[in-house]
Design a protein around this motif. Structure first.
Motif, PDB file in Angstrom:
ATOM      1  N   LEU A   1       0.826  -1.207   0.000  1.00 15.89           N
ATOM      2  CA  LEU A   1       0.000   0.000   0.000  1.00 15.89           C
ATOM      3  C   LEU A   1       0.860   1.257   0.000  1.00 15.89           C
ATOM      4  O   LEU A   1       0.359   2.365  -0.155  1.00 15.89           O
ATOM      5  CB  LEU A   1      -0.935   0.007   1.228  1.00 15.89           C
ATOM      6  CG  LEU A   1      -1.921  -1.163   1.289  1.00 15.89           C
ATOM      7  CD1 LEU A   1      -2.643  -1.184   2.630  1.00 15.89           C
ATOM      8  CD2 LEU A   1      -2.916  -1.091   0.144  1.00 15.89           C
TER       9      LEU A   1
ATOM     10  N   ILE B   1      -1.074 -11.951   0.686  1.00 19.66           N
ATOM     11  CA  ILE B   1      -1.282 -11.393   2.025  1.00 19.66           C
ATOM     12  C   ILE B   1      -2.759 -11.052   2.208  1.00 19.66           C
ATOM     13  O   ILE B   1      -3.487 -10.922   1.229  1.00 19.66           O
ATOM     14  CB  ILE B   1      -0.486 -10.078   2.209  1.00 19.66           C
ATOM     15  CG1 ILE B   1      -0.861  -9.060   1.100  1.00 19.66           C
ATOM     16  CG2 ILE B   1       1.005 -10.307   2.198  1.00 19.66           C
ATOM     17  CD1 ILE B   1      -1.207  -7.708   1.581  1.00 19.66           C
TER      18      ILE B   1
ATOM     19  N   PHE C   1     -16.060 -11.284  -0.708  1.00 18.06           N
ATOM     20  CA  PHE C   1     -15.725 -10.285  -1.721  1.00 18.06           C
ATOM     21  C   PHE C   1     -14.371 -10.520  -2.399  1.00 18.06           C
ATOM     22  O   PHE C   1     -14.271 -10.541  -3.624  1.00 18.06           O
ATOM     23  CB  PHE C   1     -15.782  -8.886  -1.112  1.00 18.06           C
ATOM     24  CG  PHE C   1     -15.588  -7.801  -2.126  1.00 18.06           C
ATOM     25  CD1 PHE C   1     -16.637  -7.409  -2.931  1.00 18.06           C
ATOM     26  CD2 PHE C   1     -14.355  -7.191  -2.293  1.00 18.06           C
ATOM     27  CE1 PHE C   1     -16.470  -6.412  -3.889  1.00 18.06           C
ATOM     28  CE2 PHE C   1     -14.181  -6.197  -3.247  1.00 18.06           C
ATOM     29  CZ  PHE C   1     -15.241  -5.805  -4.035  1.00 18.06           C
TER      30      PHE C   1
ATOM     31  N   ARG D   1     -12.741 -12.102   6.669  1.00 17.44           N
ATOM     32  CA  ARG D   1     -12.430 -11.712   5.306  1.00 17.44           C
ATOM     33  C   ARG D   1     -10.965 -11.998   4.968  1.00 17.44           C
ATOM     34  O   ARG D   1     -10.631 -12.310   3.826  1.00 17.44           O
ATOM     35  CB  ARG D   1     -12.717 -10.224   5.139  1.00 17.44           C
ATOM     36  CG  ARG D   1     -13.150  -9.896   3.767  1.00 17.44           C
ATOM     37  CD  ARG D   1     -13.793  -8.563   3.698  1.00 17.44           C
ATOM     38  NE  ARG D   1     -12.918  -7.535   4.200  1.00 17.44           N
ATOM     39  CZ  ARG D   1     -13.090  -6.243   3.944  1.00 17.44           C
ATOM     40  NH1 ARG D   1     -14.122  -5.858   3.216  1.00 17.44           N
ATOM     41  NH2 ARG D   1     -12.270  -5.362   4.433  1.00 17.44           N
TER      42      ARG D   1
HETATM   43  P1  ADP Z   1      -9.701  -8.288   0.483  1.00 15.06           P
HETATM   44  O1  ADP Z   1      -8.429  -7.805   1.120  1.00 15.06           O
HETATM   45  O2  ADP Z   1     -10.820  -8.486   1.436  1.00 15.06           O
HETATM   46  O3  ADP Z   1      -9.507  -9.442  -0.438  1.00 15.06           O
HETATM   47  P2  ADP Z   1      -9.690  -6.655  -1.836  1.00 15.06           P
HETATM   48  O4  ADP Z   1      -9.374  -7.843  -2.631  1.00 15.06           O
HETATM   49  O5  ADP Z   1     -10.648  -5.645  -2.346  1.00 15.06           O
HETATM   50  O6  ADP Z   1     -10.242  -7.069  -0.398  1.00 15.06           O
HETATM   51  O7  ADP Z   1      -8.365  -5.897  -1.471  1.00 15.06           O
HETATM   52  C1  ADP Z   1      -7.288  -5.825  -2.367  1.00 15.06           C
HETATM   53  C2  ADP Z   1      -6.115  -5.279  -1.596  1.00 15.06           C
HETATM   54  O8  ADP Z   1      -6.402  -3.942  -1.212  1.00 15.06           O
HETATM   55  C3  ADP Z   1      -5.883  -6.087  -0.333  1.00 15.06           C
HETATM   56  O9  ADP Z   1      -4.675  -6.803  -0.441  1.00 15.06           O
HETATM   57  C4  ADP Z   1      -5.814  -5.082   0.794  1.00 15.06           C
HETATM   58  O10 ADP Z   1      -4.527  -5.039   1.379  1.00 15.06           O
HETATM   59  C5  ADP Z   1      -6.112  -3.738   0.161  1.00 15.06           C
HETATM   60  N1  ADP Z   1      -7.276  -3.123   0.821  1.00 15.06           N
HETATM   61  C6  ADP Z   1      -8.483  -3.675   1.058  1.00 15.06           C
HETATM   62  N2  ADP Z   1      -9.299  -2.819   1.695  1.00 15.06           N
HETATM   63  C7  ADP Z   1      -8.587  -1.667   1.866  1.00 15.06           C
HETATM   64  C8  ADP Z   1      -8.850  -0.402   2.459  1.00 15.06           C
HETATM   65  N3  ADP Z   1     -10.001  -0.096   3.032  1.00 15.06           N
HETATM   66  N4  ADP Z   1      -7.873   0.536   2.450  1.00 15.06           N
HETATM   67  C9  ADP Z   1      -6.704   0.272   1.895  1.00 15.06           C
HETATM   68  N5  ADP Z   1      -6.388  -0.901   1.317  1.00 15.06           N
HETATM   69  C10 ADP Z   1      -7.295  -1.874   1.305  1.00 15.06           C
END
Ligand code: ADP
Ligand code: ADP
Length: 226
Positions: free
Chosen positions: A53, A78, A99, A147
């Protein structure tokens, strides 16, 4: 072999001094490492660089034997649990947990199997049809963990997951997190400013200060009475 390897990692924010000043850390498979230290010492920046991130200024981050410097968060093996839960308010608990798997095109029956299994571990089977606003803080925290669990990642990342909870719930969720780690021993990097959390959860505690690692060791070594 280390599951997470942080090598000479530096983070300099624009117009700022270095937030992280060249740290090295090897985290073993299934190890639970807690990063502690005062506000502003670089814990969250370090975690966010492992998550992808935050871009790293220099150095390397390895996960499971691969350099992940340029790998986007979604393609890193991760899963991250945030302090604010980051649940989608319009989706049910089931859909919130599903999701990330839907996004990655998992088959429906596999998604259901994984969500049911995680719900069982976290004792939230009865809540799967509810919306987040109909949940307590502790229940939301469980869903946020669910999740992450369904993804079955190599590494769990926790960013101050309990700091929005009241004292009683914090104790309860600490126990819950420990139980989850014993049930599915996954390499974990956990950021907190709470020494009690560090002491109860960590295999190894990493103490940061002003962007450097000051001490590393098992909690009983770091927190014994002087
Ligand atoms: P999940 O992590 O539940 O599988 P996503 O696949 O949408 O959800 O997330 C993709 C990536 O974005 C993840 O690896 C996570 O680290 C990051 N992420 C998820 N939600 C957030 C958030 N609210 N703010 C910042 N980064 C996020
Ligand atoms: P911690 O998690 O230990 O509280 P952080 O990693 O959030 O510390 O912050 C480390 C340092 O980097 C602090 O001095 C903070 O002000 C600075 N910092 C964090 N995020 C940013 C940003 N987006 N832009 C500029 N400086 C930042």
């Amino acid at each position: 072999m280390a599951q997470v390897s942080i090598r000479k990692v530096v983070k300099a924010y624009e117009g700022n001094v270095q937030a992280v000043k060249g740290i090295d850390l090897e985290i073993a498979d299934e190890e639970f490492v807690v990063l502690v230290g005062p506000s502003g010492c670089g814990k969250s920046t370090t975690l966010r660089m492992v998550a992808g991130l935050e871009e790293i200024t220099s150095g390397e981050i390895w996960i499971g034997g691969d350099v992940v410097n340029d790998v986007p968060p979604r393609d890193r093996d991760i899963a991250m649990v945030f302090q604010n839960y980051a649940l989608y308010p319009h989706m049910s608990v089931f859909d919130n947990m599903a999701f990330g798997l839907k996004l990655r095109k998992f088959p429906k029956d596999e998604i259901k199997r994984r969500v049911d299994e995680a719900a069982r571990i976290l004792d939230i089977q009865a809540l799967l049809e509810r919306k987040p606003k109909a949940l307590s803080g502790g229940q939301r925290q469980r869903v946020a963990m669910g999740r992450a669990i369904v993804r079955n990642p190599k590494v769990f990342l926790f960013d101050e997951p309990l700091s929005n909870l009241d004292a009683k719930l914090r104790v309860q969720m600490r126990t819950e997190i420990k139980k989850v780690h014993q049930t599915i021993p996954t390499t974990t990097v956990y950021v907190t400013h709470d020494q009690v959390e560090a002491m109860t959860l960590a295999d190894r505690v990493v103490v940061m200060n002003h962007g450097v690692i000051e001490q590393v060791g098992p909690p009983q070594e770091l927190y014994h009475n002087p």
